[in-house]
Scaffold this active site. Structure first.
Site, short mmCIF file in Angstrom:
data_model
loop_
_atom_site.label_atom_id
_atom_site.label_comp_id
_atom_site.label_asym_id
_atom_site.label_seq_id
_atom_site.Cartn_x
_atom_site.Cartn_y
_atom_site.Cartn_z
N TYR A 31 17.82 -48.46 -57.06
CA TYR A 31 18.40 -47.34 -56.31
C TYR A 31 18.34 -47.59 -54.81
CZ TYR A 31 19.27 -42.59 -54.66
OH TYR A 31 19.80 -41.49 -54.02
N ALA A 84 29.25 -39.41 -55.43
CA ALA A 84 28.87 -39.76 -56.80
C ALA A 84 27.78 -40.84 -56.79
CB ALA A 84 30.08 -40.26 -57.57
N GLY A 85 26.75 -40.62 -57.57
CA GLY A 85 25.67 -41.61 -57.61
C GLY A 85 24.76 -41.40 -58.80
N LYS A 115 21.54 -47.94 -52.10
CA LYS A 115 21.75 -47.12 -50.92
C LYS A 115 21.72 -47.95 -49.64
CE LYS A 115 22.56 -43.25 -52.94
NZ LYS A 115 23.90 -42.64 -52.85
N ASP A 131 36.46 -41.50 -63.00
CA ASP A 131 35.38 -42.47 -62.99
C ASP A 131 35.53 -43.29 -61.72
OD1 ASP A 131 33.66 -44.62 -63.31
OD2 ASP A 131 34.22 -45.02 -65.39
N ARG A 149 27.82 -31.27 -60.24
CA ARG A 149 26.47 -30.70 -60.17
C ARG A 149 25.80 -31.20 -58.90
NH1 ARG A 149 23.30 -34.23 -64.86
NH2 ARG A 149 23.90 -36.29 -64.08
N GLY A 150 24.58 -30.73 -58.68
CA GLY A 150 23.76 -31.24 -57.59
C GLY A 150 24.39 -31.01 -56.22
N ILE A 151 24.16 -31.97 -55.33
CA ILE A 151 24.66 -31.85 -53.96
C ILE A 151 26.17 -31.71 -53.92
CG2 ILE A 151 24.91 -33.09 -51.78
CD1 ILE A 151 22.09 -34.17 -52.16
N LEU A 208 13.34 -44.59 -62.88
CA LEU A 208 12.42 -45.11 -61.86
C LEU A 208 11.30 -45.85 -62.58
CD1 LEU A 208 12.18 -42.07 -59.42
CD2 LEU A 208 13.72 -44.02 -59.33
#
Length: 258
Positions: free
Chosen positions: A160, A94-95, A164, A66, A25-27, A100
């Site tokens: 997070y 993957a992240g 990064k 995984d 999914r996502g990016i 938050l």
């Protein structure tokens, strides 16, 4: 008013082999779809096996992997090598975002899981790809997906942002270590892309993330980088060194004026 940046001229990448982690999914899913349109040969993985991009015509490897399991990542590389050939581009995408909230309110288990994927997964993927390329005589391109959060710790983003920042330091170290092998390394901040992760950010209470209003305004205006824009930059930077950034740390330019 300044002109918006132009989309890069993507070189011919047909037949190039790319691995994308976190591609369900996502990016990650968006990169896979665009790379398929460009004729690249895909290997996509996620914790749950992703589906091939719609309309993919070339060969594709899909796998449940995984990224915190180094042996599973190694096995993925072996399978891709057997089925598609040497891997030209490896993208550690993957992240996890994690909840938050202030550090004082973070659950240790959430932090452990986030760091295992965001840092441990990048270490595993990088090590696997380095060994793979060295076994094939060197070269290749390693892209580790970073974030603007790596540059500054914001309230609510401690784990997070730390993960990064670690991705960027890992990338710089690998670039130095592998200079003799011809491996090129990029730590790429893709800019703000409207994914489920961004929706989760916008849904965060202001008490946990004081700067949430800025992201909600982006949601209202739609001033995002679309995933094809990101994919075209990555393909261009990977396979046309004349257009590639000079530094390991780089950011996809904003597609729209903000």
């Amino acid at each position: 008013m300044s002109a918006e940046p132009q989309r890069p001229t993507v070189p011919n990448v047909a037949g190039r082999v790319v691995v994308i982690t976190g591609a369900s999914r996502g990016i990650g899913a968006g990169l896979a779809a665009r790379f398929a349109e460009l004729g690249m040969h895909l290997a996509v993985c996620a914790r749950h096996r992703p589906e091939p991009p719609p309309g993919v015509h070339g060969p594709v490897v899909t796998a449940a992997v995984d990224v915190t399991d180094a042996d599973a990542v190694d096995e993925l590389a072996r399978r891709v090598d057997d089925e598609l050939g040497p891997i030209d581009l490896w993208i550690n995408n993957a992240g996890l975002l994690g909840p938050l909230r202030p550090v004082r309110d973070q659950a240790p288990a959430d932090n452990t899981a986030l760091l295992a994927v965001n840092v441990g997964g990048v270490l595993n993927g990088s090590a696997t790809y380095i060994r793979h390329r060295r076994a094939h005589g060197g070269g290749g391109v390693l892209v580790n997906v970073s974030s603007g959060a790596a540059r500054r710790g914001m309230s609510g983003w401690g784990p997070y942002a730390a993960s990064k920042a670690a991705v960027e330091r890992i990338s710089e170290a690998v670039a130095e270590e592998e200079a003799d092998s011809g491996l090129r390394v990029l730590a790429v901040a893709p800019g703000v892309v409207d994914t489920a992760m961004q929706a989760a950010i916008r849904a965060t209470p202001e008490a946990d993330f004081p700067d949430v209003a800025r992201f909600r305004r982006l949601g209202e205006t739609g001033a995002f980088n679309d995933v094809d824009w990101v994919a075209d930059h990555l393909a261009t930077w990977a396979f046309d060194e004349t257009q590639a950034p000079d530094a390991v740390l780089c950011r996809v330019p904003d597609q729209h004026e903000r």
